[in-house]
Design a protein around this motif. Structure first.
Motif, mmCIF file in Angstrom:
data_model
loop_
_atom_site.group_PDB
_atom_site.id
_atom_site.type_symbol
_atom_site.label_atom_id
_atom_site.label_comp_id
_atom_site.label_asym_id
_atom_site.label_seq_id
_atom_site.Cartn_x
_atom_site.Cartn_y
_atom_site.Cartn_z
ATOM 1 N N GLU A 235 81.429 77.837 7.608
ATOM 2 C CA GLU A 235 81.278 77.324 8.968
ATOM 3 C C GLU A 235 81.756 75.877 9.006
ATOM 4 O OE1 GLU A 235 77.379 77.818 10.573
ATOM 5 O OE2 GLU A 235 77.402 80.005 10.379
ATOM 6 N N HIS A 241 83.470 72.310 18.565
ATOM 7 C CA HIS A 241 83.351 73.714 18.185
ATOM 8 C C HIS A 241 82.651 73.906 16.843
ATOM 9 C CE1 HIS A 241 87.021 73.579 20.807
ATOM 10 N NE2 HIS A 241 86.435 74.636 21.343
ATOM 11 N N ARG A 242 82.037 75.066 16.704
ATOM 12 C CA ARG A 242 81.624 75.588 15.399
ATOM 13 C C ARG A 242 82.572 76.747 15.095
ATOM 14 N NH1 ARG A 242 76.597 76.109 12.234
ATOM 15 N NH2 ARG A 242 75.652 74.713 13.772
ATOM 16 N N ILE A 244 83.536 79.763 12.682
ATOM 17 C CA ILE A 244 82.775 80.617 11.774
ATOM 18 C C ILE A 244 83.681 81.668 11.152
ATOM 19 C CG2 ILE A 244 80.789 82.162 11.573
ATOM 20 C CD1 ILE A 244 79.828 80.823 14.285
ATOM 21 N N GLN A 252 85.261 83.348 14.460
ATOM 22 C CA GLN A 252 84.339 83.262 15.585
ATOM 23 C C GLN A 252 84.228 81.798 15.999
ATOM 24 O OE1 GLN A 252 80.588 85.698 15.292
ATOM 25 N NE2 GLN A 252 81.298 85.958 13.180
ATOM 26 N N GLN A 254 82.023 79.009 18.431
ATOM 27 C CA GLN A 254 80.930 78.585 19.313
ATOM 28 C C GLN A 254 81.314 77.239 19.894
ATOM 29 O OE1 GLN A 254 77.082 78.327 17.439
ATOM 30 N NE2 GLN A 254 76.104 77.406 19.230
ATOM 31 N N GLN A 261 78.603 83.053 20.267
ATOM 32 C CA GLN A 261 79.609 83.049 19.197
ATOM 33 C C GLN A 261 80.551 84.219 19.446
ATOM 34 O OE1 GLN A 261 77.450 83.184 15.501
ATOM 35 N NE2 GLN A 261 76.515 81.185 15.812
#
Length: 313
Positions: A235, A241-242, A244, A252, A254, A261
């Motif tokens: 991550e 943003h996150r 993933i 993905q 977030q 997500q």
């Protein structure tokens, strides 16, 4: 012409890519059984008898590049033999040697002979990773990151491997996820690592945790437990943003202000047509585009960090 060393399943994957890129290559194998399987899968003839015998045939002068796909326990010796016989540009399967000591010796040998060697961490070339790099640049860099390096110990215990391979499993396999995390977030300049536990096949550690700060200024943390359920994941956190990677072939996202997500659309057809990441990795090697490749010299420094995380040192 390119030499492809090895005729096992990984060599078959490289052959698919080389054929798609319309490259001429010669395959060097050891056993007739693996050669027969390779020829059936690829239609390519295999020289049977091993690299040493091929070197004695005085044919190596026709080759300037080689891809080494042997087992971990044979990587360093095979690479050294190629360099001794004049092959100066090589892409070798990760991690480049069975342990940090072997990688260090190979690095010195390659430097003494002015050979350019790259270690094949194909996950750097995933379409998901390349998309993440774009987002990271747009967002102004990585602020922090975390990763999980759990291996399925109950499966690995039953896999037949050459002596020493499973005892050094972290270096030979787990570094796939660690390399990707540090490739995106920066390699450690400060690191605190802790290990506990062991398994019958990996005597020095089986439970891992740690944290540090990377050379890009990002904070990071990691954990892994080879005796419990889990999976590889990375991550990456930016200001917006996150990102993933779970699984790492997909991305993905977030966004800030949201808990959702969502998988993002990426152009990953090439990762579906061939072993993920391999096409772009080979392309970069053959075109001498070094930006995303891991040099053996860099791997030598990284291996010291990996040994610390694994409890090897």
């Amino acid at each position: 012409m390119i030499l492809l060393i090895g005729a096992g399943p990984m060599a078959q994957e490289y052959a698919k890519v080389l054929q798609a890129q319309k490259q001429s290559f010669r395959v060097i194998g050891r056993s007739q059984a693996s050669a027969d399987e390779f020829e059936l899968a690829s239609g390519q003839t295999v020289y049977v008898g091993g690299l040493k015998n091929f070197c004695n045939s005085n044919e190596l002068a026709n080759y300037s590049k080689a891809i080494v796909t042997t087992g971990v326990e044979q990587l360093a010796e095979t690479t050294r033999l190629l360099i001794e016989n004049g092959v100066k540009q090589l892409l070798i399967e990760k991690p480049g040697g069975i342990d940090a000591k072997q990688i260090d010796a190979l690095t010195s040998f390659a430097q003494e002979h002015a050979a350019e060697v790259f270690v094949a961490y194909n996950r750097r070339f995933y379409a998901s990773v390349q998309k993440a790099i774009e987002i990271i640049e747009q967002d102004g860099g990585v602020q922090s990151f975390n990763f999980e390096l759990t291996e399925w110990g109950h499966v690995i215990a039953g896999i037949p491997k050459a002596e020493g391979v499973k005892e050094n499993w972290f270096m030979g396999n787990t570094t796939h996820v660690v390399d990707l995390a540090f490739f995106l977030g920066g390699f450690p300049k400060q690191l605190s690592s802790f290990t506990t536990g062991c398994t019958p096949w990996h005597s020095r550690s089986s439970n891992f945790a740690g944290a540090g700060i990377s050379d890009s200024g990002a904070l990071f943390a990691y954990h892994g437990n080879w005796g419990a359920p889990g999976r590889w994941s990375v991550e990456i956190l930016t200001s917006q943003h996150r990102l993933i990677f779970r699984p790492m072939e997909q991305l993905q996202i977030q966004s800030i202000g949201s808990v959702a997500q969502e998988f993002t659309k990426i152009d990953d057809q090439i990762d579906k047509d061939y072993k993920a990441g391999l096409y772009k990795q080979v392309e970069s090697f053959l075109r001498n585009e070094k930006q995303n490749l891991c040099t053996l010299a860099a791997q030598n420094e990284n291996a010291k960090v990996y040994s610390k995380i694994a409890g090897y040192s």
